[in-house]
Scaffold this active site. Sequence first.
Site, PDB file in Angstrom:
ATOM      1  N   LYS A  10     -20.852  39.108  40.236  1.00 50.56           N
ATOM      2  CA  LYS A  10     -20.604  38.009  39.294  1.00 50.56           C
ATOM      3  C   LYS A  10     -21.846  37.163  39.162  1.00 50.56           C
ATOM      4  O   LYS A  10     -22.686  37.097  40.079  1.00 50.56           O
ATOM      5  CB  LYS A  10     -19.430  37.131  39.725  1.00 50.56           C
ATOM      6  CG  LYS A  10     -19.575  36.375  41.058  1.00 50.56           C
ATOM      7  CD  LYS A  10     -20.287  35.028  40.964  1.00 50.56           C
ATOM      8  CE  LYS A  10     -20.519  34.389  42.335  1.00 50.56           C
ATOM      9  NZ  LYS A  10     -21.520  33.341  42.373  1.00 50.56           N
ATOM     10  N   ALA A 108     -16.838  41.398  45.875  1.00 49.15           N
ATOM     11  CA  ALA A 108     -16.605  42.613  45.089  1.00 49.15           C
ATOM     12  C   ALA A 108     -16.069  43.716  46.002  1.00 49.15           C
ATOM     13  O   ALA A 108     -15.127  44.441  45.643  1.00 49.15           O
ATOM     14  CB  ALA A 108     -17.898  43.064  44.409  1.00 49.15           C
ATOM     15  N   ASP A 140     -14.305  33.830  45.558  1.00 46.89           N
ATOM     16  CA  ASP A 140     -14.756  34.637  44.413  1.00 46.89           C
ATOM     17  C   ASP A 140     -14.017  35.967  44.283  1.00 46.89           C
ATOM     18  O   ASP A 140     -14.283  36.727  43.349  1.00 46.89           O
ATOM     19  CB  ASP A 140     -16.249  34.981  44.562  1.00 46.89           C
ATOM     20  CG  ASP A 140     -17.138  33.765  44.536  1.00 46.89           C
ATOM     21  OD1 ASP A 140     -16.783  32.789  43.858  1.00 46.89           O
ATOM     22  OD2 ASP A 140     -18.202  33.801  45.181  1.00 46.89           O
TER      23      ASP A 140
HETATM   24  O1  C5P Z   1     -14.523  31.191  49.868  1.00 48.20           O
HETATM   25  P1  C5P Z   1     -15.723  31.790  50.512  1.00 48.20           P
HETATM   26  O2  C5P Z   1     -15.401  32.459  51.834  1.00 48.20           O
HETATM   27  O3  C5P Z   1     -16.510  32.669  49.616  1.00 48.20           O
HETATM   28  O4  C5P Z   1     -16.663  30.568  50.862  1.00 48.20           O
HETATM   29  C1  C5P Z   1     -17.759  30.681  51.734  1.00 48.20           C
HETATM   30  C2  C5P Z   1     -18.232  29.286  52.101  1.00 48.20           C
HETATM   31  O5  C5P Z   1     -18.817  28.642  50.955  1.00 48.20           O
HETATM   32  C3  C5P Z   1     -17.140  28.341  52.546  1.00 48.20           C
HETATM   33  O6  C5P Z   1     -16.897  28.435  53.916  1.00 48.20           O
HETATM   34  C4  C5P Z   1     -17.698  26.983  52.175  1.00 48.20           C
HETATM   35  O7  C5P Z   1     -18.654  26.567  53.127  1.00 48.20           O
HETATM   36  C5  C5P Z   1     -18.473  27.269  50.913  1.00 48.20           C
HETATM   37  N1  C5P Z   1     -17.693  27.000  49.680  1.00 48.20           N
HETATM   38  C6  C5P Z   1     -17.438  25.692  49.311  1.00 48.20           C
HETATM   39  N2  C5P Z   1     -16.732  25.440  48.161  1.00 48.20           N
HETATM   40  C7  C5P Z   1     -16.291  26.452  47.383  1.00 48.20           C
HETATM   41  C8  C5P Z   1     -16.543  27.799  47.738  1.00 48.20           C
HETATM   42  C9  C5P Z   1     -17.253  28.042  48.900  1.00 48.20           C
HETATM   43  O8  C5P Z   1     -17.835  24.746  49.994  1.00 48.20           O
HETATM   44  N3  C5P Z   1     -15.622  26.165  46.258  1.00 48.20           N
END
Ligand code: C5P
Length: 300
Positions: A10, A108, A140
């Site tokens: 993405k 992905a 994501d």
């Molecule tokens: O959701 P994901 O595991 O991809 O997120 C990885 C890290 O990115 C989270 O632990 C957080 O620190 C940060 N994050 C965030 N706000 C979001 C998405 C991700 O702070 N909307």
Amino acid sequence: MTVTVRAPAKINLHLGVGAPRDDGFHPLVTVYQAVGLCDDVTAAPSPGWTLGVTVPDWMDADDVPVTGDNIVDRAGRLLARRHGIPARAAVSVTKAIPVAGGMAGGSADAAAALVALDRLWHLETPDDDLLALAAELGSDVPFALLGGTALGTGRGELVEPVADPSTWWWVVVPSAQGLSTPAVYRRFDEIHPDAPVEPPDADTTLAALATGDPERLAGALHNDLQEAALDLRPDLADLLEKGRRAGALRGIVSGSGPTCLFLADDADAARNVAGRLSAHHDVVLVANGPVAGAHVVTYA
Ligand code: C5P
């Protein structure tokens, strides 16, 4: 039976970020676009659970941990638990999406694994349930299932398709060294202690998309994490400038970086920009979007 599912990288055409919520995540208003750089996940029957990864020459296999808590392991366990079955499969991931690059490569892989295992185990999980499992795996991951172009809200996990009938051409320049997404968000918080609760809206970007005009879209691209990423990786500013000099309409950091993206007028222009950037960078890719979300490519 063997199932191979392909899932796209993405990019964020708009990434509006608000002040962190009580759970630590940041509220987002983002416009995602799936682009034609894809990882494949193959699942085959097995008496236990195994995971293997193959990377292209330009990637370092050590950057993709296959033991322990890989997001594909978590996807397999989560789907199996949801259906009350044991997680048994031989899973292999063939990578093409930069690792820790701000293009949601791990997401992905998780989305592709959910679809591949759902088919392998004959589960027929309803789409809404698959999207809910995807959201548990990462912000994501739902978009990697959906693909195309979509508006993302919440922490990015709430996705709604957006009409995007054009084909846009991007030059993608990954970085040898990845950036940690949490570190970039932490830097964002330091730079913007007074970030708004409501992230900046995506209206300008959505209006530009509807025109089909690359110059309009170039002007509308917006990434609230770019300043934080450039702060951690000042060398990227030079790369963005080089891309502009090479003929790109605009260069931006992809998501939390460090991959940089350059929007070009059309396919020929993208190849030209890529050719010029190749003089300075080992890996320069061309991709178009939007493309499909996680989908079965072979079923044997
Ligand atoms: O959701 P994901 O595991 O991809 O997120 C990885 C890290 O990115 C989270 O632990 C957080 O620190 C940060 N994050 C965030 N706000 C979001 C998405 C991700 O702070 N909307």
